[in-house]
Scaffold this motif. Structure first.
Motif, PDB file in Angstrom:
ATOM      1  N   CYS A  71     -33.220  28.588   6.388  1.00  9.59           N
ATOM      2  CA  CYS A  71     -32.551  27.548   6.157  1.00  9.59           C
ATOM      3  C   CYS A  71     -32.786  26.539   6.112  1.00  9.59           C
ATOM      4  N   THR A  72     -32.712  25.395   4.538  1.00  8.28           N
ATOM      5  CA  THR A  72     -33.111  24.295   4.754  1.00  8.28           C
ATOM      6  C   THR A  72     -32.525  23.006   4.658  1.00  8.28           C
ATOM      7  N   GLN A  73     -31.295  23.294   5.286  1.00 12.99           N
ATOM      8  CA  GLN A  73     -29.516  22.181   5.469  1.00 12.99           C
ATOM      9  C   GLN A  73     -28.532  23.267   5.574  1.00 12.99           C
ATOM     10  N   CYS A  74     -28.126  22.252   6.877  1.00 11.85           N
ATOM     11  CA  CYS A  74     -26.438  22.891   7.437  1.00 11.85           C
ATOM     12  C   CYS A  74     -25.589  22.470   6.521  1.00 11.85           C
ATOM     13  N   THR A  75     -25.085  23.782   5.899  1.00 12.84           N
ATOM     14  CA  THR A  75     -23.418  22.921   5.227  1.00 12.84           C
ATOM     15  C   THR A  75     -22.510  23.464   5.978  1.00 12.84           C
ATOM     16  N   ASP A  76     -21.558  22.184   5.476  1.00 10.49           N
ATOM     17  CA  ASP A  76     -19.971  22.152   6.233  1.00 10.49           C
ATOM     18  C   ASP A  76     -19.330  23.831   6.462  1.00 10.49           C
ATOM     19  N   CYS A  77     -18.935  23.789   7.933  1.00  8.88           N
ATOM     20  CA  CYS A  77     -17.673  24.592   7.943  1.00  8.88           C
ATOM     21  C   CYS A  77     -17.158  24.881   6.691  1.00  8.88           C
ATOM     22  N   GLN A  78     -16.360  25.866   6.770  1.00  3.69           N
ATOM     23  CA  GLN A  78     -15.408  25.937   5.334  1.00  3.69           C
ATOM     24  C   GLN A  78     -13.893  25.201   5.890  1.00  3.69           C
ATOM     25  N   PRO A  79     -13.470  24.925   4.884  1.00  2.00           N
ATOM     26  CA  PRO A  79     -11.959  25.373   5.230  1.00  2.00           C
ATOM     27  C   PRO A  79     -11.630  26.094   6.505  1.00  2.00           C
ATOM     28  N   ASN A  92     -16.545  29.702  13.377  1.00  2.00           N
ATOM     29  CA  ASN A  92     -15.220  30.304  14.429  1.00  2.00           C
ATOM     30  C   ASN A  92     -14.055  30.384  13.624  1.00  2.00           C
ATOM     31  N   ALA A  93     -12.898  30.835  13.185  1.00  2.00           N
ATOM     32  CA  ALA A  93     -11.868  30.365  11.950  1.00  2.00           C
ATOM     33  C   ALA A  93     -10.477  30.565  12.927  1.00  2.00           C
ATOM     34  N   CYS A  94      -9.910  29.616  12.296  1.00  2.00           N
ATOM     35  CA  CYS A  94      -9.053  28.814  12.722  1.00  2.00           C
ATOM     36  C   CYS A  94      -8.216  29.902  13.430  1.00  2.00           C
ATOM     37  N   PRO A  95      -7.886  29.854  14.669  1.00  2.00           N
ATOM     38  CA  PRO A  95      -6.296  31.016  15.914  1.00  2.00           C
ATOM     39  C   PRO A  95      -5.408  31.044  14.275  1.00  2.00           C
ATOM     40  N   GLN A  96      -5.378  32.454  14.635  1.00  3.17           N
ATOM     41  CA  GLN A  96      -3.430  33.001  14.324  1.00  3.17           C
ATOM     42  C   GLN A  96      -2.676  32.074  13.759  1.00  3.17           C
ATOM     43  N   ASN A  97      -1.925  31.639  12.780  1.00  3.44           N
ATOM     44  CA  ASN A  97      -0.901  31.149  12.598  1.00  3.44           C
ATOM     45  C   ASN A  97      -1.994  29.333  12.791  1.00  3.44           C
ATOM     46  N   THR A  98      -2.824  29.405  12.678  1.00  2.00           N
ATOM     47  CA  THR A  98      -2.918  27.680  12.656  1.00  2.00           C
ATOM     48  C   THR A  98      -4.324  27.400  11.222  1.00  2.00           C
ATOM     49  N   PHE A  99      -4.581  26.468  10.416  1.00  2.00           N
ATOM     50  CA  PHE A  99      -5.408  26.093   9.098  1.00  2.00           C
ATOM     51  C   PHE A  99      -6.204  24.891  10.235  1.00  2.00           C
ATOM     52  N   ASN A 100      -7.113  25.093   8.860  1.00  2.00           N
ATOM     53  CA  ASN A 100      -7.505  23.724   8.839  1.00  2.00           C
ATOM     54  C   ASN A 100      -7.883  23.683   7.374  1.00  2.00           C
ATOM     55  N   PRO A 101      -7.594  22.012   6.732  1.00  2.00           N
ATOM     56  CA  PRO A 101      -7.576  22.098   5.827  1.00  2.00           C
ATOM     57  C   PRO A 101      -8.588  21.037   4.876  1.00  2.00           C
ATOM     58  N   ASP A 102      -9.700  20.762   6.071  1.00  2.08           N
ATOM     59  CA  ASP A 102     -11.003  20.458   5.627  1.00  2.08           C
ATOM     60  C   ASP A 102     -12.117  20.900   5.830  1.00  2.08           C
ATOM     61  N   PHE A 103     -12.976  20.593   5.227  1.00  2.00           N
ATOM     62  CA  PHE A 103     -14.487  20.631   5.522  1.00  2.00           C
ATOM     63  C   PHE A 103     -15.215  20.199   6.441  1.00  2.00           C
ATOM     64  N   GLY A 104     -15.866  20.841   7.589  1.00  4.02           N
ATOM     65  CA  GLY A 104     -17.425  20.353   8.651  1.00  4.02           C
ATOM     66  C   GLY A 104     -16.104  20.248  10.080  1.00  4.02           C
ATOM     67  N   ALA A 105     -15.436  20.572   9.845  1.00  7.37           N
ATOM     68  CA  ALA A 105     -13.949  20.787  11.329  1.00  7.37           C
ATOM     69  C   ALA A 105     -14.897  20.573  12.376  1.00  7.37           C
ATOM     70  N   ALA A 106     -15.202  19.768  13.375  1.00  4.16           N
ATOM     71  CA  ALA A 106     -16.265  19.865  14.808  1.00  4.16           C
ATOM     72  C   ALA A 106     -15.547  19.995  16.278  1.00  4.16           C
ATOM     73  N   ALA A 107     -13.959  20.511  15.839  1.00  2.91           N
ATOM     74  CA  ALA A 107     -12.738  20.624  17.011  1.00  2.91           C
ATOM     75  C   ALA A 107     -11.961  22.011  16.968  1.00  2.91           C
ATOM     76  N   LEU A 108     -11.334  22.163  17.801  1.00  2.00           N
ATOM     77  CA  LEU A 108     -10.365  23.312  17.555  1.00  2.00           C
ATOM     78  C   LEU A 108      -9.117  22.805  16.785  1.00  2.00           C
ATOM     79  N   ALA A 109      -9.269  21.562  17.476  1.00  2.00           N
ATOM     80  CA  ALA A 109      -8.174  19.949  17.404  1.00  2.00           C
ATOM     81  C   ALA A 109      -7.336  20.435  16.064  1.00  2.00           C
ATOM     82  N   ASN A 110      -8.887  20.178  15.266  1.00  2.00           N
ATOM     83  CA  ASN A 110      -8.545  20.247  13.918  1.00  2.00           C
ATOM     84  C   ASN A 110      -8.029  21.678  12.576  1.00  2.00           C
ATOM     85  N   CYS A 111      -7.886  22.520  13.546  1.00  2.00           N
ATOM     86  CA  CYS A 111      -6.272  24.033  13.349  1.00  2.00           C
ATOM     87  C   CYS A 111      -5.729  23.443  13.453  1.00  2.00           C
TER      88      CYS A 111
END
Length: 114
Positions: A71-79, A92-111
Motif C-alpha cells: 500500500c502506498t497510501q492509507c485510506t479512511d475507514c468507511q462509514p 473495526n465495525a461499529c457495534p450492533q445497533n450503532t452506525f457512523n455515517p462518516d469516513f475516517g472515524a477514529a473513535a468508538l464514540a463516532n458510532c
C-alpha cells in the motif's frame, strides 16, 4: 556510488554498520551494491520509500487502514467503521445497533445509536 555510506534506514535494525533485523516483521528488502531497498510491506502498513535513508513500513493513523500489501497510501475507514489507534490494525465495525455515517472515524464514540 553515492550510497556507499548508507545510514541504517528506519525500517531496519542495525548494529555496528550491519543489518541485524527488521523493524516490521514480513517486510522484504533487497540489497544492491551494499544498499538496502525496501520492496514490500505487510497489510496494514504503507510502503514509504521517499529517500533511501528513510525507507520504512509505516503504520496507518487513527481512522485509516491499508487493506493490501505494498500500500502506498492509507485510506479512511468507511462509514460504519472506526479505528482507535495508530497501527497496522484494520478498521473495526461499529457495534450492533450503532452506525457512523462518516469516513475516517477514529473513535468508538463516532458510532451513534440507530
Amino acid at each position: 556510488n553515492q550510497h556507499v555510506c548508507q545510514k541504517c534506514p528506519p525500517g531496519l535494525r542495525c548494529r555496528d554498520g550491519q543489518v541485524i533485523g527488521l523493524t516490521v516483521e514480513n517486510s522484504t528488502w533487497e540489497v544492491e551494491d551494499g544498499v538496502y531497498y525496501l520492496q514490500s510491506c505487510p497489510i496494514g502498513y504503507i510502503l514509504y520509500t521517499e529517500a533511501v535513508e528513510l525507507q520504512e513500513c509505516r503504520p496507518c493513523s487513527r481512522g485509516e487502514e491499508c487493506t493490501v500489501e505494498n500500500c502506498t497510501q492509507c485510506t479512511d475507514c468507511q462509514p460504519g467503521y472506526y479505528k482507535l489507534q495508530i497501527g497496522p490494525q484494520l478498521c473495526n465495525a461499529c457495534p450492533q445497533n450503532t452506525f457512523n455515517p462518516d469516513f475516517g472515524a477514529a473513535a468508538l464514540a463516532n458510532c451513534k445509536a440507530c
